[in-house]
Design an enzyme around this catalytic site. Structure first.
Site, PDB file in Angstrom:
ATOM      1  N   GLY A 151       0.788  -1.227   0.000  1.00 40.64           N
ATOM      2  CA  GLY A 151       0.000   0.000   0.000  1.00 40.64           C
ATOM      3  C   GLY A 151       0.820   1.278   0.000  1.00 40.64           C
ATOM      4  N   HIS A 156      20.889  15.486 -11.466  1.00 41.29           N
ATOM      5  CA  HIS A 156      20.030  15.385 -12.651  1.00 41.29           C
ATOM      6  C   HIS A 156      18.577  15.205 -12.234  1.00 41.29           C
ATOM      7  CE1 HIS A 156      21.037  11.212 -11.638  1.00 41.29           C
ATOM      8  NE2 HIS A 156      19.949  10.838 -12.280  1.00 41.29           N
ATOM      9  N   HIS A 204      16.115  12.893 -12.512  1.00 46.73           N
ATOM     10  CA  HIS A 204      15.367  11.652 -12.303  1.00 46.73           C
ATOM     11  C   HIS A 204      14.742  11.606 -10.907  1.00 46.73           C
ATOM     12  CE1 HIS A 204      17.545   9.128 -15.622  1.00 46.73           C
ATOM     13  NE2 HIS A 204      16.425   9.663 -16.063  1.00 46.73           N
ATOM     14  N   HIS A 231      16.576  11.012  -7.758  1.00 48.75           N
ATOM     15  CA  HIS A 231      17.511  12.059  -7.344  1.00 48.75           C
ATOM     16  C   HIS A 231      16.816  13.354  -6.926  1.00 48.75           C
ATOM     17  CE1 HIS A 231      21.275   9.931  -8.451  1.00 48.75           C
ATOM     18  NE2 HIS A 231      20.385   9.208  -9.111  1.00 48.75           N
ATOM     19  N   HIS A 262      24.130  10.593 -19.434  1.00 44.19           N
ATOM     20  CA  HIS A 262      23.172   9.772 -18.694  1.00 44.19           C
ATOM     21  C   HIS A 262      21.886   9.727 -19.514  1.00 44.19           C
ATOM     22  CE1 HIS A 262      21.535   7.636 -15.367  1.00 44.19           C
ATOM     23  NE2 HIS A 262      20.789   8.601 -14.877  1.00 44.19           N
ATOM     24  N   ASP A 287      29.005   6.121  -9.232  1.00 45.29           N
ATOM     25  CA  ASP A 287      27.789   5.346  -9.535  1.00 45.29           C
ATOM     26  C   ASP A 287      28.090   3.858  -9.732  1.00 45.29           C
ATOM     27  OD1 ASP A 287      25.409   4.370 -10.639  1.00 45.29           O
ATOM     28  OD2 ASP A 287      25.608   5.500 -12.518  1.00 45.29           O
ATOM     29  N   HIS A 331      17.058  -0.765 -26.447  1.00 45.86           N
ATOM     30  CA  HIS A 331      17.289   0.015 -25.231  1.00 45.86           C
ATOM     31  C   HIS A 331      18.765  -0.064 -24.887  1.00 45.86           C
ATOM     32  CE1 HIS A 331      16.773   1.784 -21.304  1.00 45.86           C
ATOM     33  NE2 HIS A 331      17.399   0.765 -20.758  1.00 45.86           N
ATOM     34  N   HIS A 363      23.812   3.815 -17.378  1.00 44.65           N
ATOM     35  CA  HIS A 363      24.853   3.694 -16.350  1.00 44.65           C
ATOM     36  C   HIS A 363      26.123   3.042 -16.891  1.00 44.65           C
ATOM     37  CE1 HIS A 363      22.062   4.879 -13.132  1.00 44.65           C
ATOM     38  NE2 HIS A 363      21.165   4.212 -13.838  1.00 44.65           N
ATOM     39  N   HIS A 415      25.291   4.545  -4.985  1.00 42.08           N
ATOM     40  CA  HIS A 415      24.192   4.201  -5.905  1.00 42.08           C
ATOM     41  C   HIS A 415      24.231   2.728  -6.297  1.00 42.08           C
ATOM     42  CE1 HIS A 415      24.219   8.651  -7.410  1.00 42.08           C
ATOM     43  NE2 HIS A 415      24.032   8.541  -6.114  1.00 42.08           N
ATOM     44  N   ASP A 454       2.310   7.221   2.155  1.00 37.48           N
ATOM     45  CA  ASP A 454       1.096   6.496   1.751  1.00 37.48           C
ATOM     46  C   ASP A 454      -0.017   7.523   1.659  1.00 37.48           C
ATOM     47  OD1 ASP A 454      -1.060   4.856   1.341  1.00 37.48           O
ATOM     48  OD2 ASP A 454      -0.908   3.784   3.245  1.00 37.48           O
TER      49      ASP A 454
END
Lengths: 554, 554
Positions: free
Chosen positions: A47, A72, A74, A77, A139, A193, A362, A366, A388, A442
Site C-alpha cells: 500500500g 540530474h 530523475h 535524485h 546519462h 555510480d 534500449h 549507467h 548508488h 502512503d
C-alpha cells in the site's frame, strides 16, 4: 557530533539500495547535500506509494545546511524534494533542465516558493566553506552533471549517475578534460555510480537505439507506438527525428511524457520541427503509415497509457493488427511480469511488438566496468566510496577500484547513516552513526505507516480477517447480543456457512467458559476468543486470518 | 459434445502461462491426459499457495478417461496430481524417476492407493483406442520423455519440456532416430515446448556448468555451498563429481534436495561414491576446504535453506568469510528481487558469491529457436500447436514453425479450454469451449478462494480496515453502546488519536442523522456510516480502507 577540522561524508540514501539517493557532506558547521531522491516501494511495503530518506540529521542541524545540489532530474535524485523542502527551507541548485523538471513537480505539490538557482558549467558556487562546480556527464536524461566539491582539506568528486557515451545525441561528451585536471590537482575522495558495476565492458551509446528505430520505421507499414521512460529526452528526440525522416506525424500521449516534452521544448532540450506534432484526439485524421505515437508505460505500470492501450481501455488509441509497438526500455527489477503481460496483451490485439529480447531497443544510462575504471584512472582519488547500488554492486565496484590500484583500506563500502571521516592525516569510518532509513509515504501520510501497520497489512493480505462482536452485561458478564462473526478475505462465506456456524459455536464455548470462571475482563475474554477461534480455523483451513474480538459493554 | 470420428486436442493448462501444464486428447469415448501440473501464484493472488487446472471437463467425462501420462517429474507437470487424483480415479503412467518423485508427493498427501505404472522406452501402451510410446528427450531432470500417440486418424507427437543436449551428463542423447522415423511415417500434429522460443541459437549443454564448477572448485579455499533446483539431478551429480575430484565431502541440506538425492540414489539416477556423503550435523568435523554443501534456495524462497543461511538463521550452516556460495540457477520471473536480496546478504556475511551475472553457472532446460526448428524439421508435422508458454512465446514459436514451411492455417495458437478438432479431412478450432481456468489452493482449501476474497485481500493489503461497531435499540433505533472504532493496517493508531476521534464523530453524526429520519434498517445505517466515514478518511489521508460497520440489535 562536532566535525571541526574534519570532513564528514554521510550517505543518507542510495547505498545498499537502488533509489532515494542522498549524500551529506559536512565540514565544520557547513553542510551540503547532494541529491534528494525517492525510491519505489518493494513488494512487501504493501500500500505504500513512495519511500523517501529519513532526514532527521539535517533537521537537527538545519542551520548548517547551505543548500541541496542536484545531479540530474530523475525521480531517484529529485523525487523526495517536495517532502524534504517542507521540512527544510534551503536553496536548491541544479542545471536548467533539472530545475525545470523539479519546478513542475513543486507546482503539482503547490510549493511555488522554493528557491531554485540555476547553475551553469564552469560557474563556481560558494556554499559555506565549500566551492562547488558542475561537470558534464552522459546519462539517460540531458543536463546531467557530476559535482566537484572543494573542501578545506581536499577535493571531493561525486559522479552522480553516469555513463560514457562517446557519441551522445546532443553532441555533448562527458567532460573528460575537467576530470583529468581534477586528477592532476589531486582528488581526496571519489564517489561513483555503482548501478552497472556487475556488467563487463562498455555500455552502448544511445545512438544505437536510433539505428534500431530507423530499422523499425523502415519496415513498419502501419502505426508505430513507442513507449519509453518519459524523461529520456534523447530517446524521444531520436523517435521524433525518425518520424520526420520517414514522413510521419507525432502524437504524444501520457501525462508525464506530455509534461517532459513541453518542458524540454521550452528550455531547448528537444527539437520539434513545426507541424510535426499532432493532437492525440486528431490521430484518426491521419493514415496509420503516417503516424507515430510516443507514450509511457514501458514498465507495464497499471495506470499508464500503454497498459491501457494493451487492455483495450485507452480513450484515444485502439491497438490493432498492423500496429508496431516498440517498448524501448528494460524492465526495472520487479516489473518483469507486468511488462510481459503488456507484451502478451499487445500481441493478442494483433500488433507486432518489439521488446527487450531484441538487441538495440534500449541501452542503459549507467557505466559498465570499463567505464568505471576509466573514471577511476582519470580522477586518481586517494579514497573511494562506491555509491548508488545494492550491496553486491558496491562490492563489485570496490573490487574494480582495487584493480585500478586504490589500496583496499582506502575503499569504503558503506551503509546509509555511516559517517566517513576524512582529515589531513587519514580517513576512517567513524564509530557513530546518524539517524537514517526510510520514511514511507502512503497517500497524504508521510511516515505514519510503520512496521506494525505493514505487518497487519501483510497478515490481512494473506489470510484476511475475522471479526467477532459480542455485547455483554458490564456487571454480570452475561452475553446480551452476539456473538456475531464477520469475515473478509478469508473464505467465500456463502459457500462456507457450515464453517462459519462452527466458528460461532467455538466462540460461544469460549465465552461460556469465561463467564463460568468469572472472567469479565475485556482483555481476557478477547484472548480466549482469539485463541479458540484461531486454533479452530487453522485446524480446518491451515490459514491464520487476523482475528479481532470486539466486546461492547452495556 | 460428441467427438466420433474426430480427434480433439484440448489444452487445459500451460497455454498463455508458464505452468499448470495439462493437455487432453480425445477420440470418440477415449480420453488421454498428458501431464497435470501446478503453477506458482502470480503476485496478485494474495495468500494463495498454488494454482491447479480446472478439470471440470474430465469430471464430466470421467468414465472416458483412460489414464494420465507424464512427461517428467517437475512440479509444473505433476504437481496438481495429489488434488486431481482425489477427484479422478485413473491410472498414472510415467518413467521410473518421474513416478518415484510422484510417489513421494502422494505419500506426503497420504494417498498411497493411486495406481502408478512405470513405462519403459520402446514399450507400447494401449489406452483405449490410443497406442502410446515414450521417446527420450533432454531436460533439466533425468528420465524426461516426449510422447507419441497413435490415434485412429494419425499420430500426435508431444515433446513435453525439452532441450537438445548433444553431450548430456548421463550420455543419453535425445532419441532423434525415433523422431526421424515418426517424421517418415507421417505425423498429424506436433505439440512442442515454447518456453524459450524467444531465444535465438542453441541452449548450452549441461556440461558447461560442470566446467564452471570445476573452475570454482579449483579456486575456492574454504567451503563451497551450491544452491540449485532440487530436481536438477544432473547438476547435483556434477557437483558431487567435482567434490570427489577435489577431495571434498558432501553434505546435503534442505528437505526437497534431501528427498531428491535419496530417491535418485535408490533408483540409480545419481552415483554417490561410498563415504562421500556426510551428515549436515557433522560438518564442523571437517576443515572448510574439504567440504561442499548442496542445498536449496536458488530462488530466494523465504523458508529455504540458503535464505536462512543468508539471514544468519540456519540451524547447521553459518556462512562466513572464506565460503564460496554458488547460486546455480537463474531467477524465475518474479523472483529476481528475492534472489538479489539473498546475494546481498551473503556478500555482507563475507562470502564470495557466484551468481547469474557470471556465464556458465546455469543453463536452461528448454530448447532455443534452432533446436525448435530441428524438431519441426525432423517430425514434419501436418499441423502444429505451440504449447508451454505465455502468449508471446506461443506466437514466436508459431512464426518459427511457419519459417520451417508449415502453412499459417495449419498452425494453431490456442488458449486453454479451446477445442482443436482434427478429422481425416482437415483441422480447425471448434466453436465450443470446455470449462477451463484456474483453481486456487490456499492451505487446505481447494477452490474456496475466488475473486471476491482476492479483491478483499487486495483492498485490505493496500489500506487496511476500519471496523465500526454500534449497539442499538431494536425498537427505537437509539444507540445503546458505541460507536467503537477498531482499525488495522490503516494508520498507527497511537499517533493518530485525533484522526480516530474525528472519525468517531463522523460516525456519530451519520447515526444521528439516520435516527432523526427514522432509519432503523441495518442496511441503510451501515451504508450511511460507510459513506460518511469513507469520504472523511479519503479527504484526510487519500486512503480507502475497507470499512465494516457492524450493528448489534438489543
Amino acid at each position: 557530533m562536532s566535525s571541526n577540522g574534519k570532513l564528514h561524508i554521510i550517505p543518507l540514501g542510495g547505498l545498499g539500495e537502488i533509489g532515494k539517493n542522498m549524500t551529506v557532506i559536512r565540514y565544520g558547521s557547513d553542510i551540503l547535500v547532494v541529491d534528494c531522491g525517492l525510491k519505489f516501494p518493494e513488494d512487501e511495503l504493501l500500500g505504500i506509494d513512495i519511500v523517501i530518506p529519513d532526514i532527521s540529521y539535517l533537521k537537527e542541524n538545519r542551520e548548517m545546511v547551505r543548500g541541496i545540489v542536484l545531479t540530474h532530474g530523475h525521480e531517484d535524485h529529485i523525487g523526495a524534494l517536495p517532502y524534504v523542502l517542507k521540512e527544510l527551507n534551503v536553496p536548491v541548485y541544479g542545471t536548467q533542465l533539472t530545475l525545470g523538471l523539479l519546478k513542475q513537480k513543486l507546482t503539482e505539490h503547490e510549493m511555488p516558493e522554493v528557491e531554485l538557482r540555476t547553475v551553469s558549467f564552469k560557474e563556481e558556487l560558494r556554499l559555506g566553506c565549500f566551492k562547488v562546480e558542475f561537470f558534464r556527464v552522459s546519462h539517460s536524461i540531458p543536463d546531467s552533471v557530476g559535482i566537484a566539491i572543494h573542501s578545506p582539506i581536499g577535493m571531493i568528486v561525486h559522479t552522480g549517475d553516469f555513463k560514457i557515451d562517446q557519441t551522445p545525441i546532443d553532441g555533448e561528451v562527458m567532460d573528460f578534460h575537467r576530470l583529468a585536471e581534477f586528477g592532476n590537482q589531486g582528488v581526496l575522495v571519489l564517489l561513483s555510480d555503482s548501478t552497472n558495476a556487475e556488467r563487463p565492458g562498455f555500455t552502448l551509446s544511445e545512438r544505437v537505439v536510433g539505428e534500431t528505430f530507423d530499422n523499425t520505421f523502415r519496415k513498419a507499414s502501419g502505426r508505430i507506438i513507442i513507449a519509453t521512460f518519459a524523461s529520456n529526452i534523447h530517446r524521444l528526440q531520436q523517435a521524433i527525428k525518425a518520424a520526420e525522416r520517414y514522413g510521419r506525424q507525432v502524437a504524444v500521449v501520457g501525462r508525464s511524457v506530455e509534461n517532459v516534452v513541453r518542458i524540454a521544448e521550452e528550455l531547448g532540450y528537444i527539437k520539434l520541427p513545426p507541424g510535426l506534432l499532432v493532437d492525440i484526439g486528431d490521430i484518426s485524421r491521419y493514415p496509420p503509415e503516417r503516424l507515430v505515437i510516443l507514450t509511457t508505460g514501458s514498465q507495464g505500470e497499471p495506470m499508464s497509457a500503454l497498459t491501457r492501450m494493451a487492455m483495450g481501455d485507452h480513450r484515444w488509441v485502439e491497438v490493432m493488427p498492423g500496429d508496431t509497438v516498440v517498448i524501448s526500455a528494460l524492465p526495472i527489477p520487479g516489473n518483469e511480469k507486468m511488462v510481459a503481460r503488456t507484451i502478451d496483451l499487445l500481441f493478442k490485439l494483433g500488433a507486432e511488438v518489439i521488446y527487450e529480447a531484441m538487441l538495440g531497443i534500449h541501452v542503459s544510462g549507467h557505466a559498465s566496468q570499463e567505464e568505471l575504471k576509466l573514471i577511476l584512472n582519470l580522477v586518481k582519488p586517494k579514497y573511494f566510496i562506491p555509491i548508488h547500488g545494492e550491496y553486491r554492486h558496491l562490492i563489485k565496484h570496490a573490487r574494480i577500484a582495487q584493480c585500478t590500484g586504490i589500496p583496499q583500506q582506502n575503499v569504503f563500502v558503506a551503509e546509509n547513516g555511516q559517517i566517513l571521516e576524512f582529515t589531513r592525516k587519514g580517513a576512517a569510518a567513524a564509530n557513530g552513526r546518524v539517524t537514517s532509513g526510510r520514511v514511507l509515504v502512503d497517500g497524504l501520510g508521510v511516515g505514519d505507516v510503520g512496521n506494525i501497520v505493514l505487518r497487519d497489512r501483510k497478515q490481512l493480505s494473506e489470510d484476511g480477517i475475522m471479526i467477532v462482536v459480542v455485547t455483554i452485561n458490564k456487571e454480570t458478564g452475561a452475553v446480551l447480543a452476539g456473538p456475531d462473526i464477520v469475515s473478509r478475505g478469508f473464505v467465500y462465506v456463502r459457500e462456507s456457512e457450515h464453517l462459519m456456524e462452527e466458528a460461532r459455536e467455538r466462540v460461544r464455548q469460549a465465552l461460556d467458559k469465561g463467564e463460568g470462571q468469572g472472567v469479565t475482563e475485556w482483555a481476557a475474554i478477547k484472548n480466549s476468543v482469539r485463541d479458540a477461534l484461531g486454533k479452530f480455523l487453522f485446524e480446518r483451513t491451515r490459514r491464520r486470518p487476523m482475528i479481532i474480538p470486539i466486546v461492547m459493554e452495556l
